[in-house]
Motif scaffolding. Structure first.
Motif, mmCIF file in Angstrom:
data_model
loop_
_atom_site.group_PDB
_atom_site.id
_atom_site.type_symbol
_atom_site.label_atom_id
_atom_site.label_comp_id
_atom_site.label_asym_id
_atom_site.label_seq_id
_atom_site.Cartn_x
_atom_site.Cartn_y
_atom_site.Cartn_z
ATOM 1 N N ASP A 196 -0.038 -76.319 -5.237
ATOM 2 C CA ASP A 196 -0.541 -76.029 -6.397
ATOM 3 C C ASP A 196 0.329 -75.901 -7.460
ATOM 4 O O ASP A 196 0.268 -75.264 -8.716
ATOM 5 N N ALA B 77 -3.550 -69.827 -9.019
ATOM 6 C CA ALA B 77 -2.686 -70.777 -8.981
ATOM 7 C C ALA B 77 -1.254 -70.004 -9.522
ATOM 8 O O ALA B 77 -0.132 -70.589 -9.333
ATOM 9 N N ARG C 232 -11.698 -70.861 -11.281
ATOM 10 C CA ARG C 232 -11.815 -71.919 -12.124
ATOM 11 C C ARG C 232 -11.119 -71.696 -13.530
ATOM 12 O O ARG C 232 -10.497 -72.724 -14.281
ATOM 13 N N GLN D 83 -8.450 -69.886 -14.046
ATOM 14 C CA GLN D 83 -7.001 -69.999 -13.852
ATOM 15 C C GLN D 83 -6.554 -71.503 -13.511
ATOM 16 O O GLN D 83 -5.472 -72.019 -14.153
ATOM 17 N N GLN D 84 -7.280 -72.334 -13.052
ATOM 18 C CA GLN D 84 -7.068 -73.716 -12.900
ATOM 19 C C GLN D 84 -7.818 -74.513 -14.223
ATOM 20 O O GLN D 84 -7.563 -75.825 -13.940
ATOM 21 N N HIS D 85 -8.152 -73.947 -15.294
ATOM 22 C CA HIS D 85 -8.804 -74.834 -16.093
ATOM 23 C C HIS D 85 -9.733 -75.934 -15.886
ATOM 24 O O HIS D 85 -9.906 -76.998 -16.244
ATOM 25 N N ARG D 86 -10.959 -75.259 -14.832
ATOM 26 C CA ARG D 86 -11.478 -76.097 -14.397
ATOM 27 C C ARG D 86 -13.111 -75.363 -14.525
ATOM 28 O O ARG D 86 -13.967 -75.422 -13.369
#
Length: 283
Positions: free
Chosen positions: A52, A166, A215, A217-220
């Motif tokens: 990650d 992440a 999401r 945290q992962q900018h998704r």
């Protein structure tokens, strides 16, 4: 394996045959090892592959503060508890748990007892991880001395929850726990209900929020132009949508991230389920 950096006698940052950076551990693996030198494979006990996008150098440095025996005990315990295989190559969880165990053992030797204030919240919000943590604690205690106190299951559960993010930053998990509690309180206040955290709909809501945090945290985030489904949810559940917007404001204030329209819509759907289905709330 080519040595890139020797952290100490037992930890080496290296490059494998595929060109990726890996962390090697083993007693004496770093002794007399120089940068660019090929590492004797017979000295390698474990190979950790960062995932990650985590920084291999940072993880390798973290390993230097954990003794090989404690790391070995934790890796074995993770396998015995059914959380990870005995030959796990994921460094983040093993390192985090090993670091915690090392500190807990030091406290135990000094007779220092710690009570974790989030115990009730962890048991209620993360029942699966808490059950895993209890098994892990039993397994760890089979390999260490002195034995760790039962209260350590709370901290171990938080590490298990944190493994899905992440950043690997436990403070984010603490924040998430507080935000989920605050969200449930808002729903209860809005509808005059005692929301049962053990109900199926509340469990779905908590699971949804946890994945929302992943999401974030992962900018998704679910975003872009608001989807047809999202619009339908907002139209069909206007009151729940208003509550969801309050929840989105909490997230923005606590995490500094504005939720997309679709994320708000799906929050509204879970709020509606939690407050209208029979097992979702208790008056």
């Amino acid at each position: 394996m080519e040595a890139l950096r020797v952290l100490n006698n037992n930890v080496v940052l290296a490059r494998d045959g595929k060109g990726q950076e890996v962390i090697l551990t083993g007693r004496g693996i770093g002794f007399n090892t120089r940068q660019g030198q090929t590492i004797d494979p017979t000295l390698i006990v474990r190979v950790f592959v960062p995932e990650d996008g985590r920084d291999p150098d940072h993880l390798a440095q973290a390993l230097t503060f954990v003794g090989e025996e404690i790391l070995r005990a934790v890796v074995i315990a993770l396998g015995e508890a059914g959380i990870e295989g005995r030959e796990s190559t994921r460094p983040t969880l093993a390192i985090a748990v090993a670091d915690h165990v090392a500190n807990a053992l030091e406290r135990a030797k000094q007779g220092i007892a710690v009570e974790y204030p989030l115990r009730a919240e962890v048991q209620a919000l993360y029942p699966t991880e808490y059950a895993q943590a209890q098994r892990l604690l039993v397994a760890v205690n089979e390999h260490v001395d002195p034995k760790l106190e039962p209260s350590e299951a709370t901290a171990l559960a938080l590490h298990l929850v944190n493994a899905g993010f992440a950043s690997g930053d436990l403070s984010f998990t603490y924040t998430m726990t507080g935000v989920i509690q605050q969200m449930l309180a808002v729903v209860g206040e809005q509808y005059g209900l005692d929301v049962s955290q053990e109900s199926m709909t509340a469990a779905r809501f908590i699971t949804h929020v946890r994945y929302l945090f992943v999401r974030i945290q992962q900018h998704r985030q679910l975003k872009g132009h608001e989807s047809t489904i999202g619009k339908g949810i907002r139209l069909h559940y206007p009151e729940a949508t208003g509550t969801a917007q309050r929840l989105a404001t909490i997230v923005e204030l606590r995490l500094g991230q504005q939720l997309s329209e679709d994320e708000v819509s799906y929050l509204a759907l879970h709020v509606a389920r939690m407050t209208t289905e029979g097992d979702g709330a208790v008056a």
